[in-house]
Write a protein that holds these residues in place. Sequence first.
Motif, PDB file in Angstrom:
ATOM      1  N   LYS A  87       0.974  -1.380  -0.243  1.00  0.00           N
ATOM      2  CA  LYS A  87       0.070  -0.376   0.180  1.00  0.00           C
ATOM      3  C   LYS A  87       0.667   1.596   0.040  1.00  0.00           C
ATOM      4  O   LYS A  87       0.301   2.670  -0.114  1.00  0.00           O
ATOM      5  CB  LYS A  87      -1.079  -0.185   1.233  1.00  0.00           C
ATOM      6  CG  LYS A  87      -1.624  -1.265   1.058  1.00  0.00           C
ATOM      7  CD  LYS A  87      -2.693  -1.114   2.017  1.00  0.00           C
ATOM      8  CE  LYS A  87      -4.220  -1.682   2.218  1.00  0.00           C
ATOM      9  NZ  LYS A  87      -5.112  -1.549   2.684  1.00  0.00           N
ATOM     10  N   LEU A  88       2.366   0.743   0.311  1.00  0.00           N
ATOM     11  CA  LEU A  88       2.922   2.718   0.413  1.00  0.00           C
ATOM     12  C   LEU A  88       3.255   2.770  -0.924  1.00  0.00           C
ATOM     13  O   LEU A  88       4.052   2.097  -1.756  1.00  0.00           O
ATOM     14  CB  LEU A  88       4.052   1.660   1.158  1.00  0.00           C
ATOM     15  CG  LEU A  88       4.922   3.310   1.894  1.00  0.00           C
ATOM     16  CD1 LEU A  88       4.026   3.533   2.935  1.00  0.00           C
ATOM     17  CD2 LEU A  88       6.144   2.663   2.705  1.00  0.00           C
ATOM     18  N   ASN A 111       4.511  -1.080  -4.966  1.00  0.00           N
ATOM     19  CA  ASN A 111       4.069   0.263  -5.761  1.00  0.00           C
ATOM     20  C   ASN A 111       4.172   1.360  -4.912  1.00  0.00           C
ATOM     21  O   ASN A 111       3.523   2.538  -5.039  1.00  0.00           O
ATOM     22  CB  ASN A 111       2.206   0.064  -4.858  1.00  0.00           C
ATOM     23  CG  ASN A 111       1.248  -0.983  -5.749  1.00  0.00           C
ATOM     24  OD1 ASN A 111       1.329  -1.377  -6.459  1.00  0.00           O
ATOM     25  ND2 ASN A 111       0.755  -1.712  -5.048  1.00  0.00           N
ATOM     26  N   LEU A 112       5.874   1.539  -4.485  1.00  0.00           N
ATOM     27  CA  LEU A 112       6.421   2.966  -4.117  1.00  0.00           C
ATOM     28  C   LEU A 112       6.586   3.086  -5.865  1.00  0.00           C
ATOM     29  O   LEU A 112       7.227   2.828  -6.816  1.00  0.00           O
ATOM     30  CB  LEU A 112       7.404   1.812  -3.865  1.00  0.00           C
ATOM     31  CG  LEU A 112       7.572   1.904  -1.918  1.00  0.00           C
ATOM     32  CD1 LEU A 112       9.001   2.076  -1.796  1.00  0.00           C
ATOM     33  CD2 LEU A 112       6.747   3.170  -1.346  1.00  0.00           C
ATOM     34  N   LYS A 113       6.367   5.246  -5.254  1.00  0.00           N
ATOM     35  CA  LYS A 113       6.722   5.584  -6.602  1.00  0.00           C
ATOM     36  C   LYS A 113       7.316   6.333  -6.332  1.00  0.00           C
ATOM     37  O   LYS A 113       8.392   7.465  -6.751  1.00  0.00           O
ATOM     38  CB  LYS A 113       5.576   6.533  -6.841  1.00  0.00           C
ATOM     39  CG  LYS A 113       4.038   5.620  -7.425  1.00  0.00           C
ATOM     40  CD  LYS A 113       3.005   6.920  -7.834  1.00  0.00           C
ATOM     41  CE  LYS A 113       1.530   6.041  -8.293  1.00  0.00           C
ATOM     42  NZ  LYS A 113       0.827   6.732  -8.885  1.00  0.00           N
ATOM     43  N   THR A 114       8.299   6.949  -4.960  1.00  0.00           N
ATOM     44  CA  THR A 114       9.493   7.789  -3.959  1.00  0.00           C
ATOM     45  C   THR A 114       9.600   6.630  -2.806  1.00  0.00           C
ATOM     46  O   THR A 114       8.911   6.358  -1.957  1.00  0.00           O
ATOM     47  CB  THR A 114       8.639   8.768  -4.058  1.00  0.00           C
ATOM     48  OG1 THR A 114       7.803   9.757  -4.575  1.00  0.00           O
ATOM     49  CG2 THR A 114      10.171   9.835  -3.347  1.00  0.00           C
ATOM     50  N   GLN A 145       6.280   0.273 -10.914  1.00  0.00           N
ATOM     51  CA  GLN A 145       5.948   2.416 -10.301  1.00  0.00           C
ATOM     52  C   GLN A 145       6.549   3.281 -10.441  1.00  0.00           C
ATOM     53  O   GLN A 145       6.396   3.904 -10.184  1.00  0.00           O
ATOM     54  CB  GLN A 145       4.497   2.298  -9.920  1.00  0.00           C
ATOM     55  CG  GLN A 145       2.996   0.971 -10.755  1.00  0.00           C
ATOM     56  CD  GLN A 145       2.405   1.452  -9.623  1.00  0.00           C
ATOM     57  OE1 GLN A 145       1.751   2.402  -8.957  1.00  0.00           O
ATOM     58  NE2 GLN A 145       2.009   0.045  -9.230  1.00  0.00           N
ATOM     59  N   LEU A 146       8.064   2.769  -9.462  1.00  0.00           N
ATOM     60  CA  LEU A 146       9.081   3.716  -9.003  1.00  0.00           C
ATOM     61  C   LEU A 146       9.756   4.981 -10.149  1.00  0.00           C
ATOM     62  O   LEU A 146       9.912   4.494 -11.152  1.00  0.00           O
ATOM     63  CB  LEU A 146       9.828   2.999  -8.648  1.00  0.00           C
ATOM     64  CG  LEU A 146      11.291   3.261  -6.436  1.00  0.00           C
ATOM     65  CD1 LEU A 146      10.798   4.062  -6.777  1.00  0.00           C
ATOM     66  CD2 LEU A 146      12.310   2.581  -7.575  1.00  0.00           C
ATOM     67  N   GLU A 147       9.401   6.023  -9.562  1.00  0.00           N
ATOM     68  CA  GLU A 147       9.661   7.368  -9.979  1.00  0.00           C
ATOM     69  C   GLU A 147      10.675   7.521  -9.859  1.00  0.00           C
ATOM     70  O   GLU A 147      11.438   8.664 -11.118  1.00  0.00           O
ATOM     71  CB  GLU A 147       8.412   7.871 -10.564  1.00  0.00           C
ATOM     72  CG  GLU A 147       7.174   7.313 -11.092  1.00  0.00           C
ATOM     73  CD  GLU A 147       6.076   8.629 -10.922  1.00  0.00           C
ATOM     74  OE1 GLU A 147       5.998   9.288 -11.108  1.00  0.00           O
ATOM     75  OE2 GLU A 147       5.006   8.108 -11.991  1.00  0.00           O
ATOM     76  N   ALA A 148      10.970   8.033  -8.429  1.00  0.00           N
ATOM     77  CA  ALA A 148      11.628   8.345  -7.712  1.00  0.00           C
ATOM     78  C   ALA A 148      12.759   8.068  -7.165  1.00  0.00           C
ATOM     79  O   ALA A 148      12.187   7.439  -6.173  1.00  0.00           O
ATOM     80  CB  ALA A 148      11.440  10.246  -7.440  1.00  0.00           C
TER      81      ALA A 148
END
Length: 501
Positions: A87-88, A111-114, A145-148
């Motif tokens: 969820k994070l 699902n981490l993006k940052t 989904q990691l962007e940063a």
Amino acid sequence: MTEAQEWLDQNYPKEKRNDIISLECKDNTLKLIGELLLDNFCGLVELDLSLHDITKLDVSDCYELERIIFANNILTSLPGDFIYPEKLTYLNIMNNNIDKIDLNYFCKFINLKTLFIGTNDKYKMDHCFYNRFYGHLRSLKDLTQLEALDISNTDISKGLSYLPDSLKDFRFRVYRPEAKVAKIKEKLEPFGEDFKKYKKTKSRKLSYKRFVKNNEVEEVQEQSAEIKNLLIVGRTGNGKSALANVLSDTSRFKESEKSISETRKFLDEIFTHNGTTYRVVDTIGMGDNRLSKNDVLIEITEAVYAIKEGINQILFVVGRRFTKEEIDAFELIKGAIFESNIIKHTTIIRTNFPNFKNSAKCKEDRQDLFEGNEFLAEMLNSCNGIIHVDNPSVEVECERRLAFNREDRENSRKKILDHLENFKENYKPDLMPWDQLYLKVRNYMKIKHNLQRSDISSDEANTLKAQMEKLEEKVVRETDLHYAVPPFAKLLISYNTCQIL
């Protein structure tokens, strides 16, 4: 200074905590210290308690957490057990003092993006105060989904090729002289610190050891292979180039349903899927006899140059029915290639099959393809099976049809890539001949690349062309087709020159 737990208990009574969605300290003059247990915050979604002196955080009672901003505290460990790590989506724990923890800890946070886990505070580092994460970036390959990502001044030093394609912002500053992340910085400096450019052009490094005797190279040793090579072969018109486009998610390969091959040269494209780097190579279509034997041989040597690591899978593309050429191809595979076990690294791709998502229809078609032909059935049992796909054209005007076609191509791509995940390593047919062939054409390829320079003079171009012609003759003359050409090359030459070698 105020004890963090005392502040929490006073401002957030336990009987009201279930309704709290966001938690932060709005009093900028307040400095929270000590340990903090977030019990009964079952509905908490966002936590922002940066710029304090909190030494320990426990969020194991927070089932809905999506964002944690806890930078610039003095944590020495991660914030407790995450019941639902998936969820994070945002985690910032920069500039803490977290003890040695393997990056693999985050592999379940899919699902981490940052993810900010580094240290960029020079004052703290001068006082030996920094996050001590270590490990391999491969641990993040499933974070699609990691962007940063910030790993500044950590001891994470390997695995650039495993960074997910979604990543846009990658930070790896080096202030500590002993920080192992400096190795990542060194690797990226020649590419302007552009990690995407690195992944595309430097997916692997080669280290050659030469042993020379009687003016012949006896051994070439390759190391650090991190790329899987996919060689597409098949008859003209069966959808080889469409398959190459679908797998690489590009439009680089010219697609056509004509019986005349659109692929006159070997083309390759590198792409990444779920942290694995692939190179797909589209070959000259079988049955196209417009090229001479020597021309085909030169094209084959260029393909060997491109896939010097070996082959992960040969994708043998077939259409609605096996033609005589395709049946002969299997016979050639059995006679000339099976001894080198390449058949065990071959998957049959059945194209133009609209019912590819229907397992019963696929099974029925499989039986129809091989019914009454014991030899083909035997070959199917020896290889890695048959995958049914459909890659309809995206050059259509109807928007509704285009949407359906794109969906079919994407589903076909997923089906094949899921299958390819079962095969971990490249295979080198006839290791010594393969390496020797590569070395023979390396100078040829260097000259060819120099001819493509924009600043080349006409005199220099003429000199290089003359050298290139001599090398072409040498490659053709010195390459013993029964020894140095890889088995798949024999197969291609035979069908493009109408002769069995």
